[in-house]
Scaffold this motif. Structure first.
Motif, mmCIF file in Angstrom:
data_model
loop_
_atom_site.group_PDB
_atom_site.id
_atom_site.type_symbol
_atom_site.label_atom_id
_atom_site.label_comp_id
_atom_site.label_asym_id
_atom_site.label_seq_id
_atom_site.Cartn_x
_atom_site.Cartn_y
_atom_site.Cartn_z
ATOM 1 N N UNK A 102 -85.111 -0.900 31.348
ATOM 2 C CA UNK A 102 -85.727 0.128 30.498
ATOM 3 C C UNK A 102 -86.159 1.341 31.313
ATOM 4 N N UNK A 103 -86.541 1.093 32.563
ATOM 5 C CA UNK A 103 -87.043 2.194 33.380
ATOM 6 C C UNK A 103 -86.025 2.680 34.401
ATOM 7 N N UNK A 104 -85.131 1.796 34.855
ATOM 8 C CA UNK A 104 -84.322 2.141 36.022
ATOM 9 C C UNK A 104 -82.816 2.266 35.786
ATOM 10 N N UNK A 105 -82.320 1.796 34.638
ATOM 11 C CA UNK A 105 -80.881 1.940 34.388
ATOM 12 C C UNK A 105 -80.612 3.391 33.999
ATOM 13 N N UNK A 107 -79.479 6.800 32.175
ATOM 14 C CA UNK A 107 -79.419 7.309 30.800
ATOM 15 C C UNK A 107 -80.097 6.378 29.813
ATOM 16 N N UNK A 108 -79.391 6.131 28.698
ATOM 17 C CA UNK A 108 -79.956 5.266 27.665
ATOM 18 C C UNK A 108 -79.380 3.854 27.744
ATOM 19 N N UNK A 109 -78.661 3.553 28.848
ATOM 20 C CA UNK A 109 -77.970 2.250 28.924
ATOM 21 C C UNK A 109 -78.952 1.075 28.876
ATOM 22 N N UNK A 110 -80.147 1.262 29.446
ATOM 23 C CA UNK A 110 -81.141 0.181 29.428
ATOM 24 C C UNK A 110 -81.586 -0.158 28.020
ATOM 25 N N UNK A 111 -81.980 0.880 27.274
ATOM 26 C CA UNK A 111 -82.435 0.643 25.899
ATOM 27 C C UNK A 111 -81.310 0.067 25.038
ATOM 28 N N UNK A 112 -80.095 0.586 25.246
ATOM 29 C CA UNK A 112 -78.956 0.072 24.469
ATOM 30 C C UNK A 112 -78.688 -1.396 24.793
ATOM 31 N N UNK A 113 -78.807 -1.727 26.081
ATOM 32 C CA UNK A 113 -78.583 -3.113 26.502
ATOM 33 C C UNK A 113 -79.609 -4.030 25.840
ATOM 34 N N UNK A 133 -81.397 -11.231 34.229
ATOM 35 C CA UNK A 133 -80.077 -11.002 34.836
ATOM 36 C C UNK A 133 -79.112 -10.453 33.787
ATOM 37 N N UNK A 134 -79.196 -10.990 32.565
ATOM 38 C CA UNK A 134 -78.296 -10.536 31.508
ATOM 39 C C UNK A 134 -78.515 -9.053 31.193
ATOM 40 N N UNK A 135 -79.781 -8.632 31.116
ATOM 41 C CA UNK A 135 -80.076 -7.226 30.824
ATOM 42 C C UNK A 135 -79.466 -6.320 31.888
ATOM 43 N N UNK A 136 -79.556 -6.741 33.157
ATOM 44 C CA UNK A 136 -79.017 -5.913 34.250
ATOM 45 C C UNK A 136 -77.497 -5.767 34.134
ATOM 46 N N UNK A 137 -76.822 -6.869 33.814
ATOM 47 C CA UNK A 137 -75.356 -6.835 33.718
ATOM 48 C C UNK A 137 -74.913 -5.980 32.526
#
Ligand code: ADP
Length: 437
Positions: A102-105, A107-113, A133-137
């Motif tokens: 949510x903070x480090x990915x 663009x918006x990829x974290x929220x989308x993930x 781990x799943x969120x990071x991938x």
């Protein structure tokens, strides 16, 4: 075989370490640690590889010849993508345990993930955390689609695989938990294999073995070069905190370890799993048993925050009567900047309760230590209420374990024998895991 040794590695937050044990589980040697130095270095798979071989080479040759089994523990939910053909890390490198999408990915990829994961993962599942781990991938994929060759490994799996020949990297029950692996059915759940998530993960998920179970044989050329037996086996690894639990020697149902570090965490060996998503309680499978636990946001950090130095803690604690009631038994020692508690009770708006402050520092300390001891006792009571096995004894690790008066106070509240853990070195725990039961 007679004279065989088991080697354990721990890739922890501050250093990589290794330890060798014999067939009885006695420590044979533990070479000096390999410190990471700065934080950047710790985060590269190349540095892990360097540490692995530096540590292996620091094991005396006579002992190296006797190594029959090897296990690696790593930081939980640290993931790396690697190329299936070359088995080298892909250009994306790795994302460590505390990386928050949510903070480090980008663009918006974290929220989308998170949105995608929350739409399919059951309520309260550990993968729903932005550090899973799943969120990071998934966030990696949403930044730029994964290539067909990119495969998923965890830090521990990736390191262990450096010792093995070609082939896909194998994970274990403990490291794969935060990727979504189901340790009850011993398979990935259907919601990971279908729909949009299935498309992303398809054919990238590691095969998973039991911690301590055979993962692969050592690479014969490497064994020859380092003077190790060519039939040496690399077994399924674990996470650093479980390895520390194993090092304490906890092995019987009802055995528990409390960690009194900056935060307070408890782990109990139970005959059955329990979980409570709202309070962050989940269970790791350990052979036929289950390691259940929870972590409070409160802990010894508050002692530091209130200005207690090590010298003062020792001196003032010595004047505390562990059997006496503290002046303020209602304290809830959260750090001042923390809002919200998870375990033993979930309360999003919980804040520190450290008022009124007695004039005498020893009475202030007594009240804080009592408050933390109550959180610990409530924590074990919560696990019991959720259906975990009866608490039998508690070992203690972390900075707060070095306090005899607090130990006695805690023992009174816990109602079971409470002691300091003799060993909490995760590398030793990994070696004991490699040795087997
Ligand atoms: P971390 O979780 O940061 O690794 P440690 O396990 O190193 O923490 O423990 C550090 C904490 O232990 C500090 O917050 C410190 O206040 C506390 N501590 C150190 N000595 C004592 C003591 N004698 N009694 C109680 N707490 C102590």
């Amino acid at each position: 075989p007679a004279g065989a040794l088991a080697l354990g590695f721990d890739f922890g937050t501050s250093a990589a370490r290794c330890a060798l044990v014999d067939a009885e589980g006695s420590l044979v040697c533990s070479p000096p640690p390999y410190p990471w130095g700065d934080r950047e270095r710790q985060q590269t798979p190349a540095a892990w590889r360097e540490a692995l071989f530096a540590l292996l080479e620091s094991v005396p040759a006579a002992e190296r010849r006797r190594i029959s089994r090897i296990a690696v523990s790593g930081t939980s939910s640290s993931v790396v993508l690697y190329d299936a053909k070359s088995r080298r890390p892909s250009s994306r490198g790795c994302r460590m345990y505390d990386f928050n999408v949510n903070r480090q990915a980008a663009g918006t990829s974290g929220e989308e993930a998170m949105k995608l994961i929350h739409s399919v993962a059951p309520e309260g599942h550990t993968v729903r955390s932005p550090t899973s781990a799943l969120a990071k991938v998934v966030a990696w994929h949403l930044e730029e689609p994964l290539s067909p060759e990119e495969q998923i490994a965890h830090q521990a799996d990736f390191v262990a695989a450096q010792l093995c020949g070609a082939g896909p990297i194998v994970s274990d029950w403990h490291n794969a938990l935060k990727l979504g692996y189901d340790v009850e059915t011993l398979d990935y759940p259907s919601w990971m294999r279908s729909g949009a998530l299935g498309e992303i993960l398809e054919s990238r998920l590691p095969r998973v073995v039991m911690p301590g179970g055979l993962a692969a044989n050592i690479c014969p050329e490497l064994a020859a070069r380092l003077g190790m037996p060519t039939d040496c086996q690399v077994v399924g690894g674990t996470t650093d905190s479980i390895a520390a639990f194993l090092a304490a020697g906890a092995s019987t149902i009802g055995d528990a370890v409390t960690s009194l570090g900056s935060t307070l965490a408890i782990k109990l060996l139970s005959s059955n799993p329990v979980s409570d998503a709202a309070r962050g309680v989940y269970s790791h499978r350990l052979g036929d048993l289950w390691l259940v636990g929870g972590a409070s946001n409160a802990g010894c950090a508050v002692l530091r925050e209130q200005g207690f130095t090590a010298e003062e803690l020792a001196r003032l604690s010595a004047s505390i009567d562990p059997s006496a009631a503290p002046p303020h038994a209602h304290y809830y020692p959260l750090p001042s900047a923390t809002v919200g508690e998870r375990f033993p009770r979930a309360d999003d708006s919980a804040v520190a309760v450290l008022q009124p402050v007695p004039e005498e520092r020893a009475l202030f300390l007594h009240s804080i230590l009592y408050g933390l001891a109550r959180i610990e006792a409530d924590g074990y009571a919560a696990l019991k209420e959720l259906g975990a096995s009866e608490l039998r004894r508690v070992q203690t690790c972390g900075g707060g374990s070095d306090n005899p008066q607090w130990m006695a106070l805690r023992e009174r509240l816990l109602g079971v024998p409470t002691s300091r853990a003799a060993r909490t070195d995760a590398a030793l725990g990994a070696a004991l895991l490699a040795r087997g039961p």
